[in-house]
Motif scaffolding. Structure first.
Motif, PDB file in Angstrom:
ATOM      1  N   LEU A   4       1.044  -0.866  -0.024  1.00 41.50           N
ATOM      2  CA  LEU A   4      -0.280   0.043  -0.406  1.00 41.50           C
ATOM      3  C   LEU A   4       0.958   1.257   0.013  1.00 41.50           C
ATOM      4  O   LEU A   4       1.799   1.309   0.745  1.00 41.50           O
ATOM      5  CB  LEU A   4      -0.770   0.269   1.103  1.00 41.50           C
ATOM      6  CG  LEU A   4      -1.480  -1.444   1.053  1.00 41.50           C
ATOM      7  CD1 LEU A   4      -2.405  -0.857   2.657  1.00 41.50           C
ATOM      8  CD2 LEU A   4      -2.689  -1.263   0.705  1.00 41.50           C
ATOM      9  N   GLU A   6       0.963   5.115  -0.006  1.00 39.89           N
ATOM     10  CA  GLU A   6      -0.388   6.246   0.518  1.00 39.89           C
ATOM     11  C   GLU A   6       0.546   7.758  -0.194  1.00 39.89           C
ATOM     12  O   GLU A   6       1.238   7.575   0.078  1.00 39.89           O
ATOM     13  CB  GLU A   6      -0.176   6.805   1.627  1.00 39.89           C
ATOM     14  CG  GLU A   6      -1.202   6.008   2.917  1.00 39.89           C
ATOM     15  CD  GLU A   6      -0.191   5.120   3.439  1.00 39.89           C
ATOM     16  OE1 GLU A   6      -0.463   3.945   4.104  1.00 39.89           O
ATOM     17  OE2 GLU A   6       1.054   4.695   2.934  1.00 39.89           O
ATOM     18  N   CYS A  22      -4.195   5.817  -1.420  1.00 39.13           N
ATOM     19  CA  CYS A  22      -3.878   5.154  -1.234  1.00 39.13           C
ATOM     20  C   CYS A  22      -3.665   3.802  -2.455  1.00 39.13           C
ATOM     21  O   CYS A  22      -5.008   2.982  -3.023  1.00 39.13           O
ATOM     22  CB  CYS A  22      -4.746   4.328  -0.366  1.00 39.13           C
ATOM     23  SG  CYS A  22      -3.796   2.588   0.218  1.00 39.13           S
ATOM     24  N   MET A  34     -11.500  -0.888   3.272  1.00 34.88           N
ATOM     25  CA  MET A  34     -10.121  -0.298   2.859  1.00 34.88           C
ATOM     26  C   MET A  34     -10.066   0.818   3.901  1.00 34.88           C
ATOM     27  O   MET A  34     -11.463   1.179   4.407  1.00 34.88           O
ATOM     28  CB  MET A  34      -9.953   0.264   1.768  1.00 34.88           C
ATOM     29  CG  MET A  34      -8.756   0.907   1.851  1.00 34.88           C
ATOM     30  SD  MET A  34      -8.806   2.554   0.678  1.00 34.88           S
ATOM     31  CE  MET A  34     -10.045   3.339   0.739  1.00 34.88           C
ATOM     32  N   TRP A  36      -8.811   4.009   6.553  1.00 36.84           N
ATOM     33  CA  TRP A  36      -7.520   5.810   7.056  1.00 36.84           C
ATOM     34  C   TRP A  36      -7.350   5.323   8.404  1.00 36.84           C
ATOM     35  O   TRP A  36      -8.065   5.232   9.199  1.00 36.84           O
ATOM     36  CB  TRP A  36      -8.188   7.008   6.249  1.00 36.84           C
ATOM     37  CG  TRP A  36      -7.794   6.681   4.790  1.00 36.84           C
ATOM     38  CD1 TRP A  36      -8.991   6.726   4.007  1.00 36.84           C
ATOM     39  CD2 TRP A  36      -6.590   7.290   4.381  1.00 36.84           C
ATOM     40  NE1 TRP A  36      -7.924   6.435   2.155  1.00 36.84           N
ATOM     41  CE2 TRP A  36      -6.678   6.598   3.055  1.00 36.84           C
ATOM     42  CE3 TRP A  36      -5.331   7.660   4.671  1.00 36.84           C
ATOM     43  CZ2 TRP A  36      -5.983   6.965   1.811  1.00 36.84           C
ATOM     44  CZ3 TRP A  36      -4.231   7.328   3.363  1.00 36.84           C
ATOM     45  CH2 TRP A  36      -4.955   7.135   2.364  1.00 36.84           C
ATOM     46  N   ASP A  50     -13.668   3.696   7.492  1.00 37.50           N
ATOM     47  CA  ASP A  50     -13.570   2.846   5.984  1.00 37.50           C
ATOM     48  C   ASP A  50     -14.717   2.519   5.406  1.00 37.50           C
ATOM     49  O   ASP A  50     -15.367   3.159   5.434  1.00 37.50           O
ATOM     50  CB  ASP A  50     -12.904   1.609   6.877  1.00 37.50           C
ATOM     51  CG  ASP A  50     -14.135   0.898   8.029  1.00 37.50           C
ATOM     52  OD1 ASP A  50     -13.779   0.078   8.660  1.00 37.50           O
ATOM     53  OD2 ASP A  50     -15.071   1.683   8.015  1.00 37.50           O
ATOM     54  N   ILE A  69     -14.487   9.152   2.302  1.00 42.29           N
ATOM     55  CA  ILE A  69     -14.066   8.218   1.615  1.00 42.29           C
ATOM     56  C   ILE A  69     -14.782   7.805   0.822  1.00 42.29           C
ATOM     57  O   ILE A  69     -15.300   7.152   0.455  1.00 42.29           O
ATOM     58  CB  ILE A  69     -13.663   6.731   2.547  1.00 42.29           C
ATOM     59  CG1 ILE A  69     -12.593   5.570   2.686  1.00 42.29           C
ATOM     60  CG2 ILE A  69     -14.921   6.399   3.695  1.00 42.29           C
ATOM     61  CD1 ILE A  69     -12.455   5.416   3.464  1.00 42.29           C
ATOM     62  N   ARG A  71     -13.461   4.526  -2.666  1.00 40.80           N
ATOM     63  CA  ARG A  71     -12.479   3.292  -3.362  1.00 40.80           C
ATOM     64  C   ARG A  71     -12.796   3.539  -4.485  1.00 40.80           C
ATOM     65  O   ARG A  71     -14.184   3.400  -5.376  1.00 40.80           O
ATOM     66  CB  ARG A  71     -12.870   2.638  -3.110  1.00 40.80           C
ATOM     67  CG  ARG A  71     -14.188   1.834  -3.103  1.00 40.80           C
ATOM     68  CD  ARG A  71     -14.346   0.233  -2.440  1.00 40.80           C
ATOM     69  NE  ARG A  71     -13.050  -0.666  -1.907  1.00 40.80           N
ATOM     70  CZ  ARG A  71     -13.021  -1.272  -1.675  1.00 40.80           C
ATOM     71  NH1 ARG A  71     -12.902  -1.272  -0.267  1.00 40.80           N
ATOM     72  NH2 ARG A  71     -11.781  -2.885  -1.612  1.00 40.80           N
ATOM     73  N   CYS A  95      -2.913   3.963   5.361  1.00 39.22           N
ATOM     74  CA  CYS A  95      -4.031   3.392   4.635  1.00 39.22           C
ATOM     75  C   CYS A  95      -3.907   2.067   5.258  1.00 39.22           C
ATOM     76  O   CYS A  95      -2.957   1.318   5.406  1.00 39.22           O
ATOM     77  CB  CYS A  95      -3.787   3.370   3.352  1.00 39.22           C
ATOM     78  SG  CYS A  95      -4.918   2.357   2.171  1.00 39.22           S
ATOM     79  N   TRP A 109      -0.797  -3.098   5.742  1.00 38.25           N
ATOM     80  CA  TRP A 109      -0.180  -0.940   6.019  1.00 38.25           C
ATOM     81  C   TRP A 109       0.443  -0.690   5.376  1.00 38.25           C
ATOM     82  O   TRP A 109       1.305  -1.519   5.303  1.00 38.25           O
ATOM     83  CB  TRP A 109      -0.232  -0.746   8.341  1.00 38.25           C
ATOM     84  CG  TRP A 109      -1.138  -1.421   8.715  1.00 38.25           C
ATOM     85  CD1 TRP A 109      -1.536  -2.417   9.244  1.00 38.25           C
ATOM     86  CD2 TRP A 109      -1.920  -0.013   9.346  1.00 38.25           C
ATOM     87  NE1 TRP A 109      -2.456  -2.529  10.514  1.00 38.25           N
ATOM     88  CE2 TRP A 109      -2.837  -1.114  10.192  1.00 38.25           C
ATOM     89  CE3 TRP A 109      -2.319   0.497   8.984  1.00 38.25           C
ATOM     90  CZ2 TRP A 109      -3.446  -1.165  10.765  1.00 38.25           C
ATOM     91  CZ3 TRP A 109      -2.853   1.055  10.144  1.00 38.25           C
ATOM     92  CH2 TRP A 109      -4.178   0.309  11.001  1.00 38.25           C
TER      93      TRP A 109
END
Length: 119
Positions: A4, A6, A22, A34, A36, A50, A69, A71, A95, A109
């Motif tokens: 991951l 960031e 991320c 996912m 933060w 999340d 958030i 994705r 992340c 992480w």
């Protein structure tokens, strides 16, 4: 192995905005939750927000209505849009990707990206 990365952190004045990203490698992103998290010196890492694989979101009370958030499973990428930033939002943002595969829990992480909010 999942990695991951960031990006998007930086220095911003109170009231400003930042967008964290991320980027994930591997094939498990689309089936993972996912999240933060934020950490400040001397304190434990704390939950920020999340989003599940199906798009259900969950936010910490302290940032609700200011952060969003999201994705993009096709791009293996997640974002955290942070608006109306406050001094207390300062910290290292990490992340996280977690879930369960083949009967085993996993959690990955990133290295973190620093967010500093100034007055």
């Amino acid at each position: 192995q999942v990695q991951l990365v960031e990006s998007g952190g930086g220095l911003v004045q109170a009231g400003g905005s930042l967008r964290l990203s991320c980027a994930a490698s591997g094939s498990i992103f689309s089936t993972s939750t996912m999240g933060w998290y934020r950490q400040t010196p001397g304190k434990q890492r704390e939950f920020v927000a999340d989003i599940t694989s199906s798009g259900i979101t969950n936010y910490s009370h302290s940032i609700k209505d200011r952060f969003t958030i999201s994705r993009d499973n096709a791009k293996n990428m997640g974002n955290l849009q942070m608006n109306s930033l406050k001094l207390e939002d300062t910290g290292m943002f990490y992340c996280n990707l977690h879930g369960r595969q083949f009967g085993r829990d996993y959690s990955y992480w990133g290295q973190g990206t620093q967010v500093t909010v100034s007055s």
